[in-house]
Design a protein around this motif. Structure first.
Motif, PDB file in Angstrom:
ATOM      1  N   ARG A  19       0.827  -1.200   0.000  1.00  0.00           N
ATOM      2  CA  ARG A  19       0.000   0.000   0.000  1.00  0.00           C
ATOM      3  C   ARG A  19       0.867   1.258   0.000  1.00  0.00           C
ATOM      4  O   ARG A  19       1.728   1.430   0.864  1.00  0.00           O
ATOM      5  CB  ARG A  19      -0.906   0.007   1.236  1.00  0.00           C
ATOM      6  N   PRO A  20       0.659   2.155  -0.958  1.00  0.00           N
ATOM      7  CA  PRO A  20       1.441   3.410  -0.944  1.00  0.00           C
ATOM      8  C   PRO A  20       1.097   4.252   0.274  1.00  0.00           C
ATOM      9  O   PRO A  20       0.028   4.123   0.878  1.00  0.00           O
ATOM     10  CB  PRO A  20       0.996   4.114  -2.237  1.00  0.00           C
ATOM     11  N   TRP A  21       2.022   5.123   0.630  1.00  0.00           N
ATOM     12  CA  TRP A  21       1.772   6.067   1.722  1.00  0.00           C
ATOM     13  C   TRP A  21       0.569   6.960   1.396  1.00  0.00           C
ATOM     14  O   TRP A  21       0.322   7.298   0.232  1.00  0.00           O
ATOM     15  CB  TRP A  21       2.982   6.975   1.912  1.00  0.00           C
ATOM     16  N   ARG A  22      -0.153   7.351   2.419  1.00  0.00           N
ATOM     17  CA  ARG A  22      -1.222   8.339   2.235  1.00  0.00           C
ATOM     18  C   ARG A  22      -0.605   9.690   1.897  1.00  0.00           C
ATOM     19  O   ARG A  22       0.491  10.036   2.347  1.00  0.00           O
ATOM     20  CB  ARG A  22      -2.067   8.463   3.495  1.00  0.00           C
ATOM     21  N   HIS A  23      -1.331  10.469   1.112  1.00  0.00           N
ATOM     22  CA  HIS A  23      -0.820  11.743   0.608  1.00  0.00           C
ATOM     23  C   HIS A  23      -0.392  12.673   1.745  1.00  0.00           C
ATOM     24  O   HIS A  23       0.704  13.249   1.713  1.00  0.00           O
ATOM     25  CB  HIS A  23      -1.889  12.399  -0.260  1.00  0.00           C
ATOM     26  N   GLU A  24      -1.244  12.822   2.763  1.00  0.00           N
ATOM     27  CA  GLU A  24      -0.911  13.737   3.849  1.00  0.00           C
ATOM     28  C   GLU A  24       0.268  13.224   4.667  1.00  0.00           C
ATOM     29  O   GLU A  24       1.109  14.012   5.113  1.00  0.00           O
ATOM     30  CB  GLU A  24      -2.129  13.965   4.750  1.00  0.00           C
ATOM     31  N   ASP A  25       0.351  11.918   4.873  1.00  0.00           N
ATOM     32  CA  ASP A  25       1.511  11.359   5.565  1.00  0.00           C
ATOM     33  C   ASP A  25       2.778  11.632   4.769  1.00  0.00           C
ATOM     34  O   ASP A  25       3.827  11.987   5.338  1.00  0.00           O
ATOM     35  CB  ASP A  25       1.350   9.848   5.743  1.00  0.00           C
ATOM     36  N   ARG A  26       2.687  11.458   3.476  1.00  0.00           N
ATOM     37  CA  ARG A  26       3.851  11.683   2.617  1.00  0.00           C
ATOM     38  C   ARG A  26       4.354  13.111   2.759  1.00  0.00           C
ATOM     39  O   ARG A  26       5.551  13.361   2.903  1.00  0.00           O
ATOM     40  CB  ARG A  26       3.470  11.366   1.170  1.00  0.00           C
ATOM     41  N   LYS A  27       3.452  14.065   2.731  1.00  0.00           N
ATOM     42  CA  LYS A  27       3.853  15.472   2.854  1.00  0.00           C
ATOM     43  C   LYS A  27       4.501  15.743   4.215  1.00  0.00           C
ATOM     44  O   LYS A  27       5.535  16.426   4.299  1.00  0.00           O
ATOM     45  CB  LYS A  27       2.638  16.380   2.638  1.00  0.00           C
ATOM     46  N   GLN A  28       3.899  15.230   5.278  1.00  0.00           N
ATOM     47  CA  GLN A  28       4.451  15.455   6.608  1.00  0.00           C
ATOM     48  C   GLN A  28       5.836  14.837   6.752  1.00  0.00           C
ATOM     49  O   GLN A  28       6.766  15.464   7.289  1.00  0.00           O
ATOM     50  CB  GLN A  28       3.509  14.871   7.665  1.00  0.00           C
ATOM     51  N   VAL A  29       5.985  13.610   6.275  1.00  0.00           N
ATOM     52  CA  VAL A  29       7.255  12.908   6.431  1.00  0.00           C
ATOM     53  C   VAL A  29       8.334  13.534   5.556  1.00  0.00           C
ATOM     54  O   VAL A  29       9.496  13.660   5.974  1.00  0.00           O
ATOM     55  CB  VAL A  29       7.067  11.405   6.130  1.00  0.00           C
ATOM     56  N   LEU A  30       7.981  13.955   4.354  1.00  0.00           N
ATOM     57  CA  LEU A  30       8.967  14.604   3.500  1.00  0.00           C
ATOM     58  C   LEU A  30       9.458  15.913   4.115  1.00  0.00           C
ATOM     59  O   LEU A  30      10.640  16.270   3.987  1.00  0.00           O
ATOM     60  CB  LEU A  30       8.388  14.847   2.109  1.00  0.00           C
ATOM     61  N   THR A  31       8.581  16.622   4.782  1.00  0.00           N
ATOM     62  CA  THR A  31       8.999  17.849   5.469  1.00  0.00           C
ATOM     63  C   THR A  31      10.062  17.541   6.518  1.00  0.00           C
ATOM     64  O   THR A  31      11.085  18.231   6.622  1.00  0.00           O
ATOM     65  CB  THR A  31       7.786  18.528   6.126  1.00  0.00           C
ATOM     66  N   ARG A  32       9.855  16.467   7.260  1.00  0.00           N
ATOM     67  CA  ARG A  32      10.815  16.110   8.305  1.00  0.00           C
ATOM     68  C   ARG A  32      12.090  15.516   7.707  1.00  0.00           C
ATOM     69  O   ARG A  32      13.192  15.739   8.226  1.00  0.00           O
ATOM     70  CB  ARG A  32      10.163  15.139   9.292  1.00  0.00           C
TER      71      ARG A  32
END
Length: 353
Positions: free
Chosen positions: A14-27
């Motif tokens: 399962r791919p990452w959820r869009h909002e999780d992806r954005k949060q994790v990429l920020t970190r």
């Protein structure tokens, strides 16, 4: 020397959820990572159904992700796997390929990766065909950097067993034919390499006529076996001395985006600390920074159960762990609960889920 660090979301499952992806990429950007390549195996429109356009909603989401990365100063790329295009690169197929490149350009690419991994390789003139496809992509994309992943992206003989025997001199032929500006992804001596060493990397660089870009299959935990384990420990077998031997170092993340931050932070530490790196100390520091003191202590206490024993060997501990982490309000705890419930297990290499 710390090389350019990146993330390639290139797993099965399962791919990452869009909002999780954005949060994790920020970190991840805050940790020192400088690029992200979107290439989940479950995105069929990048693999078996690559000739079809992405649905409008999916394209809009990718465009938003591209803009988010750009706002962070993070290079954004997509990994396109034109499934077995080398079997028929005639006029219609070439036109469909160029059309796909244009649709990806529309979302805003800094990087484009053409991926030939996990497909049959027993094809005459494989290296020449793959180089031709990559050069067509290079000529038509607006991305400023182009990379590729070979069909035989590791020394691991499992690739020959599953996808057919590799052609003699395949890497040398590929290196000779590819434009020197094209980067090449490489996973190492094994698909999931235990250790990268300067000797091995120097040999591969000589064959490819360029330093390889590492596609590091840790902390990824896809597939029927690995998805039953959480990969949380600090990186080992990635000594800082390999830095001068590689073009960049990208990790293939875990199915759990927020938990990925812990091992990701230890890779940064491994390069920065050099011979002073201690992987368990790096784990503790990363866990406390990314998860907070309470959750970090819990994760360390349960590390053997989560990464060593795995889901199928937890027995009665499974219920205990579930109650323990249900009491914590944190994205990492939520991911752990999902894993304990079996929601992240991958029962086969299913691309078009």
């Amino acid at each position: 020397m710390t090389p350019e660090l990146g993330v390639i979301e290139g797993y099965f499952g399962r791919p990452w959820r869009h909002e999780d992806r954005k949060q994790v990429l920020t970190r991840l950007r805050g940790l020192g990572f400088s690029y992200f390549h979107y290439a989940p195996k479950a995105d069929a429109f990048l693999r078996r159904r690559w000739r079809e356009p992405h649905p409008d909603a999916a394209l809009a989401e990718l465009a938003e992700l591209s803009a988010h990365c750009r706002s962070l100063g993070l290079r954004f790329g997509a990994g396109l796997s034109p499934y077995e295009l080398y079997r028929d690169f005639s006029g219609p197929a070439r036109d469909a390929f160029v059309a796909k490149l244009r649709s990806l350009d529309a979302i805003g690419l800094d990087d484009l990766a053409i991926l030939f991994d996990d497909t049959r390789g027993d094809v005459a003139g494989l290296a020449a065909l793959e180089a031709e496809i990559v050069h067509i992509a290079q000529a038509h994309t607006r991305a400023r950097r182009v990379l590729m992943c070979p069909t035989y992206y590791s020394d691991d003989r499992m690739l020959d067993i599953v996808f057919g025997p590799r052609p003699a001199g395949y890497l040398e032929d590929l290196g000779r034919r590819l434009d020197p500006r094209v980067g090449v992804y490489w996973t190492g001596e094994e698909i999931c390499t235990r250790e990268f060493g300067p000797g091995h990397l120097a040999r591969v660089a000589d064959q490819l006529r360029r330093k390889p870009t590492l596609w590091d299959n840790y902390p990824v935990n896809d597939g029927p076996r690995m998805s039953r384990f959480l990969h949380l420990r600090g990186f080992t077998g990635r000594p800082s001395v390999i830095g001068p031997h590689i073009a960049a170092h990208a990790i293939n993340p875990a199915l759990q985006p927020h938990l990925t931050l812990i091992p990701a932070a230890t890779l940064v530490a491994a390069y920065r600390q050099g011979q002073g790196y201690v992987y368990m100390s790096a784990f503790r520091e990363a866990a406390h920074a990314q998860a907070g003191d309470e959750l970090a202590a819990m994760l360390e206490e349960d590390l053997h159960a989560l990464q060593g024993r795995g889901l199928d060997q937890l027995g009665e501990d499974r219920a205990r762990l579930r109650a323990r982490y249900a009491a914590v309000d944190h994205p990492m705890a939520a991911e752990l609960l999902r894993w304990l419930d079996g929601a992240d297990t991958v029962d086969g290499w299913i691309e078009d889920a």
